[in-house]
Design a protein around this motif. Structure first.
Motif, short mmCIF file in Angstrom:
data_model
loop_
_atom_site.label_atom_id
_atom_site.label_comp_id
_atom_site.label_asym_id
_atom_site.label_seq_id
_atom_site.Cartn_x
_atom_site.Cartn_y
_atom_site.Cartn_z
N SER A 171 2.06 2.40 4.36
CA SER A 171 2.91 3.27 3.55
C SER A 171 2.71 3.02 2.06
N LEU A 172 2.57 1.73 1.71
CA LEU A 172 2.31 1.40 0.31
C LEU A 172 1.00 2.01 -0.17
N LEU A 173 -0.05 1.90 0.67
CA LEU A 173 -1.35 2.44 0.30
C LEU A 173 -1.27 3.96 0.11
N LEU A 174 -0.58 4.64 1.03
CA LEU A 174 -0.42 6.08 0.91
C LEU A 174 0.33 6.44 -0.37
N GLN A 214 1.53 14.25 -14.64
CA GLN A 214 2.39 13.34 -15.42
C GLN A 214 3.81 13.33 -14.83
N HIS A 215 3.83 13.31 -13.52
CA HIS A 215 5.09 13.38 -12.78
C HIS A 215 5.31 12.05 -12.06
N THR A 216 6.55 11.57 -12.05
CA THR A 216 6.85 10.29 -11.40
C THR A 216 7.36 10.53 -9.98
N ILE A 217 6.79 9.81 -9.02
CA ILE A 217 7.26 9.89 -7.65
C ILE A 217 7.65 8.49 -7.16
N THR A 218 8.38 8.45 -6.05
CA THR A 218 8.79 7.18 -5.45
C THR A 218 8.21 7.10 -4.05
N LEU A 219 8.38 5.95 -3.43
CA LEU A 219 7.90 5.77 -2.06
C LEU A 219 8.53 6.80 -1.13
N GLU A 220 9.80 7.15 -1.40
CA GLU A 220 10.49 8.12 -0.55
C GLU A 220 9.92 9.53 -0.69
N SER A 221 9.14 9.77 -1.74
CA SER A 221 8.56 11.10 -1.96
C SER A 221 7.47 11.44 -0.96
N VAL A 222 6.89 10.40 -0.32
CA VAL A 222 5.75 10.64 0.57
C VAL A 222 5.87 9.91 1.91
N ASN A 223 7.06 9.34 2.20
CA ASN A 223 7.16 8.50 3.40
C ASN A 223 7.49 9.28 4.67
N SER A 224 7.53 10.61 4.59
CA SER A 224 7.75 11.42 5.79
C SER A 224 7.12 12.79 5.59
#
Length: 319
Positions: free
Chosen positions: A70-73, A86-96
């Motif tokens: 998940s970290l690598l993704l 130039q947009h900020t995302i978090t781990l929750e943005s791509v974890n599902s």
């Protein structure tokens, strides 16, 4: 950190540990190594590239757990999004899958440049499952760009994207026909649709000046179009390509991203690879009753004695 300088050394160390673990050594375990690098990889104050490089090395040599995967993704997605938007995302943005679909829609709606469409393609390719309908919407939106690179980009994207329905492929093909007939022809054979394959053959019939192109010839081989090519001016270029590359495709032509769902129904039984490339075309021609062309190709592929080179012509004259 100099990532380029780090990679050779990091690869060497990682492989050494991997070999040690696989040999059931007890000096250092996989989990011990992962615990050492996790703080580094999770440090958001450090640049994305070296953290991603470390995880990629680990992924290549070990079976990563869900957390590390998940970290690598996340790092891969973050690198693309932060660079292109130039947009900020978090781990929750791509974890599902749901989160990825929401992020895709948000980024697609804010696209301003051709490069951002390329960035969305990269995201789709690194995510395990693309959001439903994302591939089709990406291609349709890309065609609306004003860049001169759009036709080539759409053809290139289509090779990597799956799940495009027939109606959309027809729409994209027709649009390309109004821009670049050669690229439209390539697009027709990238798709899995026999109807579009026939349209591609019709273009080859009507366009004698179609340039000789290695990738187009490889697509025609994959789609097993030899019999249909007989009636086109492109047949000679196709056979010339086949004889030049009897064993394998030319270097630089890579169609591996074409998934099984984009191959013709009978391609699983007639996979074109290795020494079977010429044999497969010979069988296609022979099966269609084109014995002189089949015999001529077979002789040409075997470097027969020069006095026999006109066998095909003589045989056809006797029909």
């Amino acid at each position: 950190m100099d990532v380029k300088a780090y990679r050779p050394t990091g690869t060497c160390y990682t492989r050494s540990v991997s070999t040690h673990v696989k040999s059931r050594g007890e000096l250092l375990s996989q989990e011990s190594l992962l615990s050492l690098v996790r703080p580094f990889c999770a440090n958001l104050d450090l640049p994305v590239e070296p953290r991603t490089a470390v995880l990629q090395l680990l992924e290549q040599n070990f079976d990563l757990g869900d957390g590390d995967s998940s970290l690598l993704l996340f790092y891969r997605s973050e690198a693309i999004v932060s660079t292109m938007w130039q947009h900020t995302i978090t781990l929750e943005s791509v974890n599902s899958a749901v989160a990825q679909a929401l992020l895709f829609d948000e980024l697609l709606a804010s696209n301003d440049t051709f490069e951002q469409f390329q960035g969305l393609l990269q995201l789709i390719l690194i995510w395990t499952v693309a959001p439903p309908g994302a591939a089709g919407r990406l291609l349709s939106s890309t065609l609306k760009c004003s860049s001169q690179e759009v036709p080539l980009a759409v053809v290139t994207m289509r090779k990597s994207l799956h799940g495009i329905d027939f109606e959309l492929d027809c729409e994209l093909f027709n649009d390309l026909c109004g821009r670049d007939l050669f690229l439209a022809t390539c697009y027709s054979f990238i798709t899995p649709h026999n109807e579009l394959h026939r349209s591609g053959i019709e273009i080859l019939k009507q366009e004698p000046a179609t340039p000789e192109n290695e990738e187009l010839c490889e697509l025609l081989l994959m789609r097993r179009q030899a019999v249909h090519l007989i009636s086109t001016p492109y047949y000679d270029a196709f056979i010339k390509h086949l004889l030049n590359y009897q064993k394998s495709p030319p270097e630089g032509v890579n169609l591996e991203r074409l998934d099984k769902d984009t191959l013709c129904p009978d391609d699983d039984e007639n996979e074109v690879s290795g020494s079977s490339r010429v044999d497969d075309v010979v069988h296609q021609l022979h099966g269609a009753g084109l014995w002189s062309q089949a015999g001529s190709l077979l002789l040409a592929s075997q470097d027969v004695y020069p006095s026999f080179e006109n066998y095909g012509f003589c045989y056809s004259c006797s029909d």
